[in-house]
Design an enzyme around this catalytic site. Structure first.
Site, PDB file in Angstrom:
ATOM      1  N   ASN A  11       0.833  -1.209  -0.006  1.00 15.82           N
ATOM      2  CA  ASN A  11      -0.072   0.026   0.095  1.00 15.82           C
ATOM      3  C   ASN A  11       0.789   1.307   0.086  1.00 15.82           C
ATOM      4  OD1 ASN A  11      -1.380   2.337   1.102  1.00 15.82           O
ATOM      5  ND2 ASN A  11      -2.854   1.035   1.918  1.00 15.82           N
ATOM      6  N   GLU A  39      -4.082   1.567  -2.557  1.00 15.24           N
ATOM      7  CA  GLU A  39      -4.205   3.087  -2.213  1.00 15.24           C
ATOM      8  C   GLU A  39      -3.238   4.090  -3.148  1.00 15.24           C
ATOM      9  OE1 GLU A  39      -4.821   5.795   1.879  1.00 15.24           O
ATOM     10  OE2 GLU A  39      -4.041   3.762   1.987  1.00 15.24           O
ATOM     11  N   TYR A 113      -7.663  -4.005  -2.125  1.00 14.01           N
ATOM     12  CA  TYR A 113      -7.584  -2.973  -1.068  1.00 14.01           C
ATOM     13  C   TYR A 113      -9.132  -2.825  -0.584  1.00 14.01           C
ATOM     14  CZ  TYR A 113      -7.234   1.658   1.122  1.00 14.01           C
ATOM     15  OH  TYR A 113      -7.069   2.702   1.937  1.00 14.01           O
ATOM     16  N   ASP A 154      -3.521  -4.942   0.909  1.00 16.94           N
ATOM     17  CA  ASP A 154      -3.944  -4.218   2.168  1.00 16.94           C
ATOM     18  C   ASP A 154      -5.402  -4.876   2.287  1.00 16.94           C
ATOM     19  OD1 ASP A 154      -4.842  -2.940   4.254  1.00 16.94           O
ATOM     20  OD2 ASP A 154      -4.260  -1.169   3.447  1.00 16.94           O
ATOM     21  N   ASN A 156      -6.982  -5.151   5.390  1.00 16.99           N
ATOM     22  CA  ASN A 156      -7.624  -4.286   6.381  1.00 16.99           C
ATOM     23  C   ASN A 156      -8.390  -5.201   7.417  1.00 16.99           C
ATOM     24  OD1 ASN A 156      -7.029  -1.508   6.619  1.00 16.99           O
ATOM     25  ND2 ASN A 156      -7.946  -1.342   4.545  1.00 16.99           N
ATOM     26  N   ASP A 287       3.260   4.363   5.066  1.00 16.77           N
ATOM     27  CA  ASP A 287       2.913   3.842   6.515  1.00 16.77           C
ATOM     28  C   ASP A 287       2.805   2.174   6.312  1.00 16.77           C
ATOM     29  OD1 ASP A 287       0.843   4.084   5.058  1.00 16.77           O
ATOM     30  OD2 ASP A 287      -0.621   4.676   6.535  1.00 16.77           O
ATOM     31  N   HIS A 288       2.962   1.611   5.272  1.00 14.73           N
ATOM     32  CA  HIS A 288       3.032   0.266   5.175  1.00 14.73           C
ATOM     33  C   HIS A 288       4.323  -0.207   4.633  1.00 14.73           C
ATOM     34  CE1 HIS A 288      -1.643  -0.624   5.086  1.00 14.73           C
ATOM     35  NE2 HIS A 288      -1.646   0.665   4.682  1.00 14.73           N
TER      36      HIS A 288
END
Length: 299
Positions: A11, A39, A113, A154, A156, A287-288
């Site tokens: 991501n 993303e 995603y 991702d 989630n 951030d991933h």
């Protein structure tokens, strides 16, 4: 003789920002043959600028600046698809499939995603339930007749307590809701075996049989394999996402929500799983962290 095909997923938290902040150096060093991205929050031209020399296919969200998935490869894919479920499902920019040919074998690679969701907010959580329902229907189709497929991205959802540092404080939050994890119980239970959930239907983790149809009478596993957990065993992490706030990254207080899910026929061919965690907070370009695995393909 089989060929080792390296697949990475990440991501990027915005392809333009990732490219500015050093993604290219990781791409060059990764040795990847295929990279799936989530993303993206950009257009095809931004992906091509960030990945020169790669063949790129993408599906953008209908909401500008949101979501977006892509697959970059060294070789041309044979065919690609963006459909997941029916027209009522919000899947634009969230599900992209591509078929690749390796030595007479077809491999389907998915960049996914899943919605973040928000507990107790139906407008945000209901699309996530619908997406997970569609995944539950699509996975058996991808693995039918010994199909070779890998769903990356991702997703989630942190499946088990091993997958989130502070699991006790997140049982009622989207991303670690019992009902969300129950979908993964069904995805990852061996094919044809009864789905029982975690710790005897998750006692202590908030599970109830009414949480999901995955626990309905007669439900059986789909047989997919979490390549990361199979490689690491039942240990904490390795995490793939850390908040940009506070000391989450420095303290390794993360979540493992980025996956390689391999179909039953492909899973035994996986090796070399790793998480390319940045060496320090200030060297992160997302951030991933990228998640990488190798697959033996070709007759």
């Amino acid at each position: 003789m089989p060929r080792s095909v390296r697949i990475a997923t990440v991501n990027v938290n915005g392809i333009r920002a990732a490219a500015r902040n050093g993604m290219g150096a990781w791409v060059d060093a990764s040795g990847a043959d295929i990279i799936t991205l989530q993303e993206v929050r950009g257009e095809l031209e931004h992906l091509e600028a960030a990945l020169p020399g790669w063949r790129v296919i993408a599906d953008a969200s209908l909401q500008k600046g949101r979501a977006g998935v892509a697959i970059a490869s060294r070789e041309e894919c044979a065919i690609s698809r963006i459909e997941l479920g029916d027209d009522a499902l919000e899947s634009n920019g969230r599900w992209l499939e591509a078929d690749f040919e390796f030595g007479g074998e077809t491999l389907t690679v998915v960049s996914a995603y899943v919605f973040t969701g928000e507990a107790d907010t139906p407008a945000k959580q209901d699309p996530k339930w619908a997406f997970l329902d569609a995944m539950e229907r699509r996975l058996p189709e991808l693995s039918a007749d010994g199909g070779l497929a890998v769903v990356t991205g991702d997703l989630n959802v942190a499946h088990k307590p091993f997958d989130i540092r502070n699991w006790k404080g997140n049982v009622q939050k989207s991303g670690f809701l019992p009902r969300e994890r129950a979908y993964f119980d069904r995805f990852l239970t061996p094919e044809g075996e009864p789905v029982t959930g975690q710790e005897g239907q998750g006692r202590g983790l908030g599970y109830e049989r009414s949480d999901t149809r995955a626990f309905s009478k007669g439900a059986t596993g789909l047989g997919w394999v979490d390549v990361g957990r199979a490689a690491a065993g039942e240990v904490d992490g390795p995490y793939t996402w850390w908040s940009m706030r506070g000391k989450a990254f420095d303290n390794d207080s993360g979540w493992r929500i980025d996956y390689h899910l391999a179909s039953p026929a492909l899973a035994p061919r996986a090796s070399g799983y790793r998480v390319d965690r940045a060496p320090s907070y200030d060297t992160r370009w997302s951030d991933h962290a990228p998640v990488v695995a190798d697959y033996a393909l070709g007759e």
